[in-house]
Design an enzyme around this catalytic site. Structure first.
Site, PDB file in Angstrom:
ATOM      1  N   ASP A 144      -0.850  -5.533   4.018  1.00  0.00           N
ATOM      2  CA  ASP A 144      -2.242  -5.176   4.286  1.00  0.00           C
ATOM      3  C   ASP A 144      -3.304  -6.151   3.806  1.00  0.00           C
ATOM      4  O   ASP A 144      -4.035  -6.735   4.596  1.00  0.00           O
ATOM      5  CB  ASP A 144      -2.535  -3.801   3.672  1.00  0.00           C
ATOM      6  CG  ASP A 144      -1.724  -2.700   4.320  1.00  0.00           C
ATOM      7  OD1 ASP A 144      -0.626  -2.995   4.807  1.00  0.00           O
ATOM      8  OD2 ASP A 144      -2.166  -1.552   4.321  1.00  0.00           O
ATOM      9  N   SER A 159      -5.467   5.120   5.493  1.00  0.00           N
ATOM     10  CA  SER A 159      -4.395   4.218   5.896  1.00  0.00           C
ATOM     11  C   SER A 159      -4.421   3.996   7.404  1.00  0.00           C
ATOM     12  O   SER A 159      -4.860   4.848   8.176  1.00  0.00           O
ATOM     13  CB  SER A 159      -3.048   4.830   5.501  1.00  0.00           C
ATOM     14  OG  SER A 159      -1.983   4.179   6.144  1.00  0.00           O
ATOM     15  N   ASP A 182       0.814  -1.211   0.000  1.00  0.00           N
ATOM     16  CA  ASP A 182       0.000   0.000   0.000  1.00  0.00           C
ATOM     17  C   ASP A 182       0.850   1.265   0.000  1.00  0.00           C
ATOM     18  O   ASP A 182       0.447   2.291  -0.541  1.00  0.00           O
ATOM     19  CB  ASP A 182      -0.947   0.001   1.195  1.00  0.00           C
ATOM     20  CG  ASP A 182      -2.172  -0.858   0.946  1.00  0.00           C
ATOM     21  OD1 ASP A 182      -2.122  -1.693   0.034  1.00  0.00           O
ATOM     22  OD2 ASP A 182      -3.171  -0.697   1.665  1.00  0.00           O
TER      23      ASP A 182
END
Length: 553
Positions: A120, A468, A78
């Site tokens: 993630d 995030s 990410d």
């Protein structure tokens, strides 16, 4: 054994011939076959070292009398995908990971699985696959990155993102930013704070699918290699005991994981992933249940970005097992749940202890009496929205301000970087949801830039996309229904007043009901941003963020 479908009997002679072609001996054929599901690749720092982890797992499997068979999945970083088209593909990769594991294991019957994720979407994608396949399974992540050091201070990836805003505001010069970027991420592992990757690796341990230490033992230590060997040994025990994923991933285990989530102050992305994993396990999780657990769970840890501690500090303080021991002592966890270790949670926690109360606070002195995540509702988010309340400044817990409306992340970032956002504004970023994005982009650039500019105590951001795990401040995401589903966020006008009340769990657009209905009736949706390929198919199939953004059955 399940693998007998592929290797036993007269009619499987051709199959055995193919296995012998790889240099097998008869003893390997007779043993349980253990799939090693590895997500190693060369450009994610959290996954660069996973070949080494897999080698240790294989040693453990062989030590315990099994035959390991390694195969691979994709993985998106990410951090590298942030603020460009790459981020459209991140959440969508979760479904591909689950599907690809299912294909490999159904096509080549195995007796047990060891999953090696780290970053993630790989963690939830593999957990979804484990639930779907319901074989004996053990998880061992690659482990967290160590914190960096910059001029005597601990730093991590979020420090670099915020550094961009500091350069913009004159608090840091570009030479200092270059120095920071070279030291903030000192080696392999999942980024050092309680961001999404580490949140999900900690959740895997709390859920019972990872051995003690899965979420917190640093990537670069010998202890991580030993843990990988133990996972390889342990899967053989799970196979002999018939301890499948469904026996571990029970409703009670998900409640345990959510309780730990709230106590730690994990990423808001856990609210996307845990319901999606639960769905595969035929367990129902909804936002009201999540918020109910949050209201009754004290937050005892504040790790970066909410505080100064990193995952290495949590490990030194006793790790996830210590947090669970603390919670279980007050009856907040179900200690009868089975874990991948083969023990009940209560048995597993017998030797756990809090070693540093500055990192894991006592229950009578928590950071807050409620958990790190809150679910908001109101006429702007009828189906819910999510905020990491444990990382919100006190002065932003209740706020009313004018909407500054943007149709994409890029538009919002240009306004923030251009100095067009002022104290008191509520930045609205829409058409970034699962369908509208498509892919529900994670937006660290706008939130970190706001923080770097020193506006995180004065400016709120709301979106139908997501933020995030490295985000701090009044950043409210997962607005449902999303704009592309004709949710109310689609008809917010520039200058409309928006009221945020996190303690009361409210998010409201201050226009009257008739005006809101009129705007929605007149709404014309934009054309899809991506019209071909995987993301176009994904956009047609994906459901709302409040469901975990699962695909339609």
């Amino acid at each position: 054994m399940n693998s007998d479908k592929m290797k036993k009997g007269l009619e499987r002679s051709p199959h055995r011939s193919l296995l012998y072609a790889m240099g097998w001996v008869e003893e390997e054929m007779e043993r349980p076959l253990i799939g090693i599901v590895n997500s190693a690749n060369d450009y994610i720092p959290g996954h660069k070292h996973l070949h080494q982890i897999a080698a240790a797992v294989k040693e453990g499997v062989r030590l315990a009398g099994g035959t390991p068979l390694e195969f691979f999945t994709i993985g998106v970083c990410d951090g590298l995908a942030m603020n460009h088209q790459g981020m459209n593909y991140s959440l969508a990769s979760r479904e591909l990971i689950a599907d690809s594991v299912e294909i490999m294991v159904r096509a080549h019957p195995l007796d047990g699985l060891v999953f090696i994720p780290n970053c993630d979407k790989i963690v939830p994608g593999m957990l979804m696959a484990a639930a779907r396949l319901d074989l004996p399974a053990v998880f061992v992540s690659g482990g967290p990155m160590m914190a960096g050091r910059f001029r005597g201070q601990k730093v991590d990836l979020s420090s670099v993102f915020e550094g961009v805003g500091k350069v913009q505001s004159g608090q840091m010069n570009e030479r200092e930013l270059v120095e920071l970027e070279e030291c903030a991420c000192p080696g392999v592992g999942s980024c050092a704070g309680m961001f999404t990757a580490n949140s999900m690796n900690c959740m895997t341990e709390a859920l019972g699918m990872g051995l003690p230490g899965n979420g917190t033992v640093p990537a670069v230590t010998a202890a991580r290699i030993r843990l990988a060997k133990q996972a390889g040994i342990r899967i053989m025990g799970a196979v002999s005991e018939g301890l499948t994923a469904a026996k571990i991933m029970t409703p009670q285990a998900f409640k345990n994981a959510l309780t730990v989530d709230m106590a730690l102050g994990c990423s808001t992305n856990t609210v996307l992933h845990l319901p999606a994993i639960a769905h595969e396990a035929s367990v129902r999780l909804d936002l009201d249940m999540i918020d109910g657990i949050s209201r009754h769970t004290p937050q005892v840890c504040k790790l970066s970005p909410a505080g100064e501690h990193r995952i290495e500090d949590l490990e030194a303080a006793g790790g996830i097992q210590a947090v669970m021991k603390l919670l279980a002592g007050s009856g907040l966890l179900d200690e009868t749940c089975l874990t991948a270790s083969g023990k009940t949670l209560g048995e597993q926690l017998a030797k756990a202890a809090v070693l540093d109360e500055t990192v894991i606070r006592p229950l009578d002195d928590p950071y807050s009496q409620s958990g790190g995540i809150a679910i908001l509702r109101g006429n702007l988010a009828p189906d819910g929205a999510v905020v990491k309340q444990g990382a919100v400044a006190p002065e932003m817990m209740k706020k009313t301000g004018p909407a500054r409306v943007f149709e994409s992340e890029e538009e919002a970032v240009a306004a923030i970087m251009g100095g067009r956002i002022k104290a008191g504004d509520v930045v609205v970023i829409r058409y970034e949801g699962p369908k509208g994005g498509p892919g529900m982009r994670e937006m660290l650039t706008p939130t970190s830039t706001v923080a770097g500019l020193g506006l995180d105590r004065e400016v709120a951001l709301i979106t139908d996309g997501r933020f995030s795990g490295a985000t701090r401040g009044a950043s409210i995401g997962h607005i449902s229904p999303e704009a592309m589903e004709k949710g109310p966020i689609a008809v917010v006008h520039e200058g409309d007043l928006i009221a945020i009340d996190i303690p009361q769990r409210r998010l409201d657009l201050l226009v009257d009901d008739e005006e809101l209905k009129r705007r929605l009736a007149e709404l014309k949706l934009p054309e899809p941003k991506i019209k071909k390929g995987y993301l176009a198919r994904y956009a047609r199939q994906v459901t709302s963020a409040n469901t975990g953004a699962i695909l339609k059955d």
